[in-house]
Design a protein around this motif. Structure first.
Motif, PDB file in Angstrom:
ATOM      1  N   SER A 273       0.243 -16.045  11.639  1.00 18.48           N
ATOM      2  CA  SER A 273      -1.064 -16.493  11.172  1.00 18.48           C
ATOM      3  C   SER A 273      -1.347 -15.890   9.795  1.00 18.48           C
ATOM      4  CB  SER A 273      -2.144 -16.063  12.157  1.00 18.48           C
ATOM      5  OG  SER A 273      -2.266 -14.655  12.143  1.00 18.48           O
ATOM      6  N   ALA A 274      -2.361 -16.408   9.130  1.00 18.16           N
ATOM      7  CA  ALA A 274      -2.751 -15.881   7.819  1.00 18.16           C
ATOM      8  C   ALA A 274      -3.162 -14.414   7.936  1.00 18.16           C
ATOM      9  CB  ALA A 274      -3.879 -16.718   7.239  1.00 18.16           C
ATOM     10  N   GLU A 275      -3.801 -14.093   9.030  1.00 17.74           N
ATOM     11  CA  GLU A 275      -4.220 -12.704   9.261  1.00 17.74           C
ATOM     12  C   GLU A 275      -2.999 -11.792   9.407  1.00 17.74           C
ATOM     13  OE1 GLU A 275      -6.274 -10.545  12.958  1.00 17.74           O
ATOM     14  OE2 GLU A 275      -7.552 -12.061  11.999  1.00 17.74           O
ATOM     15  N   GLU A 276      -2.008 -12.243  10.192  1.00 18.50           N
ATOM     16  CA  GLU A 276      -0.790 -11.453  10.357  1.00 18.50           C
ATOM     17  C   GLU A 276      -0.049 -11.319   9.030  1.00 18.50           C
ATOM     18  OE1 GLU A 276       0.631 -12.437  14.899  1.00 18.50           O
ATOM     19  OE2 GLU A 276       0.912 -13.978  13.355  1.00 18.50           O
ATOM     20  N   TRP A 277       0.002 -12.402   8.277  1.00 18.27           N
ATOM     21  CA  TRP A 277       0.700 -12.377   6.996  1.00 18.27           C
ATOM     22  C   TRP A 277       0.043 -11.381   6.046  1.00 18.27           C
ATOM     23  CZ3 TRP A 277       5.084 -12.787   4.925  1.00 18.27           C
ATOM     24  CH2 TRP A 277       5.244 -12.910   3.545  1.00 18.27           C
ATOM     25  N   SER A 278      -1.285 -11.288   6.085  1.00 16.67           N
ATOM     26  CA  SER A 278      -1.986 -10.347   5.207  1.00 16.67           C
ATOM     27  C   SER A 278      -1.609  -8.903   5.531  1.00 16.67           C
ATOM     28  CB  SER A 278      -3.494 -10.542   5.281  1.00 16.67           C
ATOM     29  OG  SER A 278      -3.981 -10.155   6.539  1.00 16.67           O
TER      30      SER A 278
ATOM     31  N   GLU B  56       2.619  -8.869   4.357  1.00 15.32           N
ATOM     32  CA  GLU B  56       2.965  -9.126   2.951  1.00 15.32           C
ATOM     33  C   GLU B  56       3.061  -7.852   2.108  1.00 15.32           C
ATOM     34  OE1 GLU B  56       1.787 -12.232  -0.555  1.00 15.32           O
ATOM     35  OE2 GLU B  56       0.168 -11.449   0.686  1.00 15.32           O
ATOM     36  N   PRO B  57       2.093  -6.943   2.146  1.00 19.93           N
ATOM     37  CA  PRO B  57       2.214  -5.728   1.324  1.00 19.93           C
ATOM     38  C   PRO B  57       3.449  -4.897   1.667  1.00 19.93           C
ATOM     39  CG  PRO B  57      -0.021  -5.960   2.157  1.00 19.93           C
ATOM     40  CD  PRO B  57       0.805  -7.004   2.833  1.00 19.93           C
ATOM     41  N   GLN B  58       3.795  -4.846   2.944  1.00 17.00           N
ATOM     42  CA  GLN B  58       4.977  -4.095   3.354  1.00 17.00           C
ATOM     43  C   GLN B  58       6.249  -4.750   2.818  1.00 17.00           C
ATOM     44  OE1 GLN B  58       4.817  -3.726   7.614  1.00 17.00           O
ATOM     45  NE2 GLN B  58       2.734  -2.931   7.576  1.00 17.00           N
ATOM     46  N   LEU B  59       6.291  -6.063   2.876  1.00 14.76           N
ATOM     47  CA  LEU B  59       7.452  -6.783   2.355  1.00 14.76           C
ATOM     48  C   LEU B  59       7.594  -6.600   0.847  1.00 14.76           C
ATOM     49  CD1 LEU B  59       7.256 -10.103   4.377  1.00 14.76           C
ATOM     50  CD2 LEU B  59       9.003  -8.335   4.550  1.00 14.76           C
ATOM     51  N   LEU B  60       6.482  -6.651   0.143  1.00 14.47           N
ATOM     52  CA  LEU B  60       6.527  -6.501  -1.307  1.00 14.47           C
ATOM     53  C   LEU B  60       6.981  -5.103  -1.713  1.00 14.47           C
ATOM     54  CD1 LEU B  60       3.369  -8.517  -2.376  1.00 14.47           C
ATOM     55  CD2 LEU B  60       5.776  -9.210  -2.514  1.00 14.47           C
ATOM     56  N   LEU B  61       6.649  -4.095  -0.910  1.00 11.85           N
ATOM     57  CA  LEU B  61       7.150  -2.746  -1.185  1.00 11.85           C
ATOM     58  C   LEU B  61       8.665  -2.693  -1.054  1.00 11.85           C
ATOM     59  CD1 LEU B  61       4.538  -0.400   0.539  1.00 11.85           C
ATOM     60  CD2 LEU B  61       5.026  -0.615  -1.903  1.00 11.85           C
ATOM     61  N   GLN B  62       9.197  -3.400  -0.079  1.00 13.13           N
ATOM     62  CA  GLN B  62      10.641  -3.430   0.124  1.00 13.13           C
ATOM     63  C   GLN B  62      11.365  -4.230  -0.963  1.00 13.13           C
ATOM     64  OE1 GLN B  62      12.317  -1.579   2.352  1.00 13.13           O
ATOM     65  NE2 GLN B  62      10.292  -0.737   2.776  1.00 13.13           N
ATOM     66  N   LEU B  63      10.633  -5.082  -1.644  1.00 12.99           N
ATOM     67  CA  LEU B  63      11.221  -5.927  -2.681  1.00 12.99           C
ATOM     68  C   LEU B  63      11.816  -5.093  -3.815  1.00 12.99           C
ATOM     69  CD1 LEU B  63      11.677  -8.823  -3.652  1.00 12.99           C
ATOM     70  CD2 LEU B  63       9.400  -8.745  -4.683  1.00 12.99           C
ATOM     71  N   LYS B  64      11.300  -3.889  -4.017  1.00 19.49           N
ATOM     72  CA  LYS B  64      11.828  -3.016  -5.070  1.00 19.49           C
ATOM     73  C   LYS B  64      13.306  -2.721  -4.862  1.00 19.49           C
ATOM     74  CE  LYS B  64       7.405  -0.806  -5.860  1.00 19.49           C
ATOM     75  NZ  LYS B  64       6.605   0.399  -5.744  1.00 19.49           N
TER      76      LYS B  64
END
Length: 118
Positions: free
Chosen positions: A5-10, A13-21
């Motif tokens: 859901s959009a709530e779950e994605w919110s 998402e920040p955790q995934l973006l941290l791993q993107l580094k």
């Protein structure tokens, strides 16, 4: 099929973006372009050089083309990095590759920047 859901994605998402580094340059570039984070995509793209071989650099060149109008001077520098040292002798394949890069540089100078005299 909805994966979350959009709530779950919110939350994710920040955790995934941290791993993107820790991801490779190509993957980071794709994600930045998908998210329309063009400043970040430019930084990732210009942290490297223009591809020196015909394999593996197609996506980077496509991204550079998409960013030409938005960041003409930075993309021009990126393209110029593909010319390398013009004073060195090279084989025909290398001269052909450099000539193709020069065509792209001319395109940016004339068609995008509007400075044919340069």
């Amino acid at each position: 099929m909805e994966l979350c859901s959009a709530e779950e994605w919110s939350l994710f998402e920040p955790q995934l973006l941290l791993q993107l580094k820790h991801a490779g340059q190509g993957n980071r570039l794709k994600i930045s372009m998908h998210r329309k984070e063009y400043d970040e995509a430019l930084a990732i793209l210009t942290s490297g050089r223009y591809p020196m071989s015909s394999w593996g650099g197609d996506y980077q060149i496509q991204v550079a083309q998409k960013l030409e109008k938005r960041y003409p001077e930075e993309i021009l520098k990126y393209y110029l990095s593909g010319l390398g040292d013009l004073d060195r002798n090279a084989d025909r394949k290398e001269y052909t590759r450099k000539a193709k890069v020069m065509v792209i540089v001319r395109h940016v100078l004339v068609d995008v920047v509007g400075d044919a005299a340069r």
